[in-house]
Motif scaffolding. Structure first.
Motif, PDB file in Angstrom:
ATOM      1  N   LYS A  30      44.288  31.766  40.948  1.00 16.29           N
ATOM      2  CA  LYS A  30      45.377  31.352  40.061  1.00 16.29           C
ATOM      3  C   LYS A  30      45.978  32.528  39.304  1.00 16.29           C
ATOM      4  O   LYS A  30      47.151  32.504  38.971  1.00 16.29           O
ATOM      5  CB  LYS A  30      44.878  30.303  39.060  1.00 16.29           C
ATOM      6  N   ARG A  31      45.171  33.540  39.029  1.00 12.68           N
ATOM      7  CA  ARG A  31      45.714  34.660  38.257  1.00 12.68           C
ATOM      8  C   ARG A  31      46.227  35.814  39.126  1.00 12.68           C
ATOM      9  O   ARG A  31      46.900  36.709  38.632  1.00 12.68           O
ATOM     10  CB  ARG A  31      44.704  35.155  37.226  1.00 12.68           C
ATOM     11  N   LEU A  32      45.949  35.775  40.417  1.00 14.51           N
ATOM     12  CA  LEU A  32      46.445  36.812  41.321  1.00 14.51           C
ATOM     13  C   LEU A  32      47.906  36.535  41.697  1.00 14.51           C
ATOM     14  O   LEU A  32      48.363  35.396  41.640  1.00 14.51           O
ATOM     15  CB  LEU A  32      45.601  36.860  42.595  1.00 14.51           C
ATOM     16  N   PRO A  33      48.631  37.571  42.110  1.00 15.65           N
ATOM     17  CA  PRO A  33      49.998  37.357  42.606  1.00 15.65           C
ATOM     18  C   PRO A  33      50.000  36.370  43.776  1.00 15.65           C
ATOM     19  O   PRO A  33      49.010  36.236  44.489  1.00 15.65           O
ATOM     20  CB  PRO A  33      50.442  38.747  43.062  1.00 15.65           C
ATOM     21  N   TRP A  34      51.124  35.709  43.995  1.00 15.35           N
ATOM     22  CA  TRP A  34      51.204  34.667  45.012  1.00 15.35           C
ATOM     23  C   TRP A  34      51.069  35.188  46.428  1.00 15.35           C
ATOM     24  O   TRP A  34      50.710  34.439  47.337  1.00 15.35           O
ATOM     25  CB  TRP A  34      52.496  33.868  44.867  1.00 15.35           C
ATOM     26  N   SER A  35      51.336  36.483  46.651  1.00 17.56           N
ATOM     27  CA  SER A  35      51.241  37.045  47.994  1.00 17.56           C
ATOM     28  C   SER A  35      50.220  38.180  48.027  1.00 17.56           C
ATOM     29  O   SER A  35      50.183  39.014  47.123  1.00 17.56           O
ATOM     30  CB  SER A  35      52.607  37.581  48.433  1.00 17.56           C
ATOM     31  N   VAL A  36      49.421  38.209  49.057  1.00 18.07           N
ATOM     32  CA  VAL A  36      48.442  39.285  49.222  1.00 18.07           C
ATOM     33  C   VAL A  36      49.159  40.612  49.435  1.00 18.07           C
ATOM     34  O   VAL A  36      48.797  41.630  48.863  1.00 18.07           O
ATOM     35  CB  VAL A  36      47.503  38.995  50.418  1.00 18.07           C
ATOM     36  N   PRO A  38      52.652  43.042  49.213  1.00 20.79           N
ATOM     37  CA  PRO A  38      53.858  43.130  48.373  1.00 20.79           C
ATOM     38  C   PRO A  38      55.054  42.495  49.091  1.00 20.79           C
ATOM     39  O   PRO A  38      55.301  42.771  50.257  1.00 20.79           O
ATOM     40  CB  PRO A  38      54.071  44.634  48.211  1.00 20.79           C
ATOM     41  N   LEU A  39      55.743  41.610  48.389  1.00 23.45           N
ATOM     42  CA  LEU A  39      56.914  40.934  48.959  1.00 23.45           C
ATOM     43  C   LEU A  39      57.972  40.775  47.878  1.00 23.45           C
ATOM     44  O   LEU A  39      57.669  40.641  46.701  1.00 23.45           O
ATOM     45  CB  LEU A  39      56.560  39.547  49.495  1.00 23.45           C
ATOM     46  N   ASP A  40      59.229  40.770  48.321  1.00 25.43           N
ATOM     47  CA  ASP A  40      60.330  40.513  47.400  1.00 25.43           C
ATOM     48  C   ASP A  40      60.301  39.054  46.969  1.00 25.43           C
ATOM     49  O   ASP A  40      59.809  38.188  47.694  1.00 25.43           O
ATOM     50  CB  ASP A  40      61.671  40.802  48.082  1.00 25.43           C
ATOM     51  N   GLY A  41      60.878  38.794  45.812  1.00 22.35           N
ATOM     52  CA  GLY A  41      61.020  37.423  45.353  1.00 22.35           C
ATOM     53  C   GLY A  41      62.070  36.699  46.171  1.00 22.35           C
ATOM     54  O   GLY A  41      62.836  37.320  46.910  1.00 22.35           O
ATOM     55  N   PHE A  42      62.112  35.374  46.071  1.00 19.55           N
ATOM     56  CA  PHE A  42      63.124  34.613  46.787  1.00 19.55           C
ATOM     57  C   PHE A  42      63.414  33.312  46.051  1.00 19.55           C
ATOM     58  O   PHE A  42      62.644  32.872  45.212  1.00 19.55           O
ATOM     59  CB  PHE A  42      62.696  34.326  48.232  1.00 19.55           C
ATOM     60  N   GLY A  58      51.554  42.240  45.331  1.00 18.58           N
ATOM     61  CA  GLY A  58      50.431  42.184  46.270  1.00 18.58           C
ATOM     62  C   GLY A  58      49.109  42.314  45.527  1.00 18.58           C
ATOM     63  O   GLY A  58      49.072  42.463  44.312  1.00 18.58           O
ATOM     64  N   TRP A  59      48.039  42.221  46.267  1.00 18.61           N
ATOM     65  CA  TRP A  59      46.709  42.334  45.698  1.00 18.61           C
ATOM     66  C   TRP A  59      46.197  43.749  45.898  1.00 18.61           C
ATOM     67  O   TRP A  59      46.463  44.385  46.925  1.00 18.61           O
ATOM     68  CB  TRP A  59      45.738  41.383  46.374  1.00 18.61           C
ATOM     69  N   THR A  60      45.419  44.223  44.951  1.00 20.55           N
ATOM     70  CA  THR A  60      44.774  45.527  45.106  1.00 20.55           C
ATOM     71  C   THR A  60      43.614  45.381  46.091  1.00 20.55           C
ATOM     72  O   THR A  60      43.168  44.263  46.389  1.00 20.55           O
ATOM     73  CB  THR A  60      44.230  46.037  43.762  1.00 20.55           C
ATOM     74  N   ALA A  61      43.102  46.494  46.540  1.00 17.03           N
ATOM     75  CA  ALA A  61      41.942  46.469  47.446  1.00 17.03           C
ATOM     76  C   ALA A  61      40.742  45.825  46.755  1.00 17.03           C
ATOM     77  O   ALA A  61      39.987  45.071  47.384  1.00 17.03           O
ATOM     78  CB  ALA A  61      41.600  47.881  47.906  1.00 17.03           C
ATOM     79  N   ASP A  62      40.581  46.089  45.465  1.00 16.75           N
ATOM     80  CA  ASP A  62      39.475  45.487  44.726  1.00 16.75           C
ATOM     81  C   ASP A  62      39.630  43.970  44.623  1.00 16.75           C
ATOM     82  O   ASP A  62      38.653  43.228  44.741  1.00 16.75           O
ATOM     83  CB  ASP A  62      39.368  46.081  43.321  1.00 16.75           C
ATOM     84  N   VAL A  67      37.960  38.500  46.363  1.00 23.16           N
ATOM     85  CA  VAL A  67      38.244  37.209  46.995  1.00 23.16           C
ATOM     86  C   VAL A  67      37.389  37.048  48.250  1.00 23.16           C
ATOM     87  O   VAL A  67      36.783  35.994  48.477  1.00 23.16           O
ATOM     88  CB  VAL A  67      39.747  37.063  47.324  1.00 23.16           C
ATOM     89  N   GLU A  68      37.313  38.084  49.055  1.00 18.34           N
ATOM     90  CA  GLU A  68      36.515  38.029  50.284  1.00 18.34           C
ATOM     91  C   GLU A  68      35.042  37.772  49.975  1.00 18.34           C
ATOM     92  O   GLU A  68      34.396  36.950  50.640  1.00 18.34           O
ATOM     93  CB  GLU A  68      36.669  39.338  51.053  1.00 18.34           C
ATOM     94  N   ASP A  69      34.504  38.448  48.963  1.00 15.24           N
ATOM     95  CA  ASP A  69      33.099  38.251  48.578  1.00 15.24           C
ATOM     96  C   ASP A  69      32.841  36.820  48.111  1.00 15.24           C
ATOM     97  O   ASP A  69      31.836  36.210  48.484  1.00 15.24           O
ATOM     98  CB  ASP A  69      32.693  39.229  47.477  1.00 15.24           C
ATOM     99  N   LEU A  70      33.742  36.293  47.297  1.00 10.64           N
ATOM    100  CA  LEU A  70      33.570  34.923  46.809  1.00 10.64           C
ATOM    101  C   LEU A  70      33.685  33.910  47.948  1.00 10.64           C
ATOM    102  O   LEU A  70      32.912  32.950  48.016  1.00 10.64           O
ATOM    103  CB  LEU A  70      34.586  34.610  45.711  1.00 10.64           C
ATOM    104  N   ARG A  71      34.620  34.132  48.848  1.00 15.50           N
ATOM    105  CA  ARG A  71      34.759  33.212  49.990  1.00 15.50           C
ATOM    106  C   ARG A  71      33.536  33.280  50.899  1.00 15.50           C
ATOM    107  O   ARG A  71      33.087  32.250  51.417  1.00 15.50           O
ATOM    108  CB  ARG A  71      36.035  33.528  50.776  1.00 15.50           C
ATOM    109  N   ARG A  72      33.009  34.462  51.096  1.00  9.95           N
ATOM    110  CA  ARG A  72      31.807  34.625  51.924  1.00  9.95           C
ATOM    111  C   ARG A  72      30.629  33.895  51.275  1.00  9.95           C
ATOM    112  O   ARG A  72      29.892  33.164  51.938  1.00  9.95           O
ATOM    113  CB  ARG A  72      31.470  36.098  52.115  1.00  9.95           C
TER     114      ARG A  72
END
Length: 112
Positions: A30-36, A38-42, A58-62, A67-72
């Motif tokens: 919920k607190r991360l940007p909507w796109s993994v 970087p993308l322009d708005g629309f 976009g999301w940082t590598a961290d 997210v990957e760790d939590l999903r795993r």
């Protein structure tokens, strides 16, 4: 009277951790940007409902790693809980009832 189940402590702990991991993952997403990426708005006002998104950095590598760790971990816990040896002791509709009660065991005991 409702059936009570004697859930093993490791199954209860696994289910509780699964709840915690899912809550943490949900809060993070919920607190991360909507796109993994970087993308322009629309803005799309031509459809049946208006859709707008701001530009996404976009999301940082961290963030991606978190997210990957939590999903795993969520997957590991879901497999542990659903495949626990306890379920072999419960059959038919009782298994559905027991699974529901396990999901809500962290909420406390039922007082009816």
């Amino acid at each position: 009277m409702a059936t009570t189940y004697d859930f093993p402590s490791d199954l209860l702990a696994g289910q509780e951790e699964l709840h915690q991991v899912r809550a943490e993952l949900s809060a993070l997403l919920k607190r991360l940007p909507w796109s993994v990426e970087p993308l322009d708005g629309f803005s799309d006002t031509g459809g049946w409902r208006k859709v707008e998104r701001p530009a996404s950095p976009g999301w940082t590598a961290d963030e991606q790693a978190e997210v990957e760790d939590l999903r795993r971990r969520e997957h590991e816990l879901a497999v542990f809980v659903s495949g626990h040896r306890f379920w072999a002791e419960v059959t038919g509709p009782d298994r559905v009832d027991a699974r529901t009660r396990l999901k809500h065991a962290h909420e406390g005991t039922d007082e009816a």
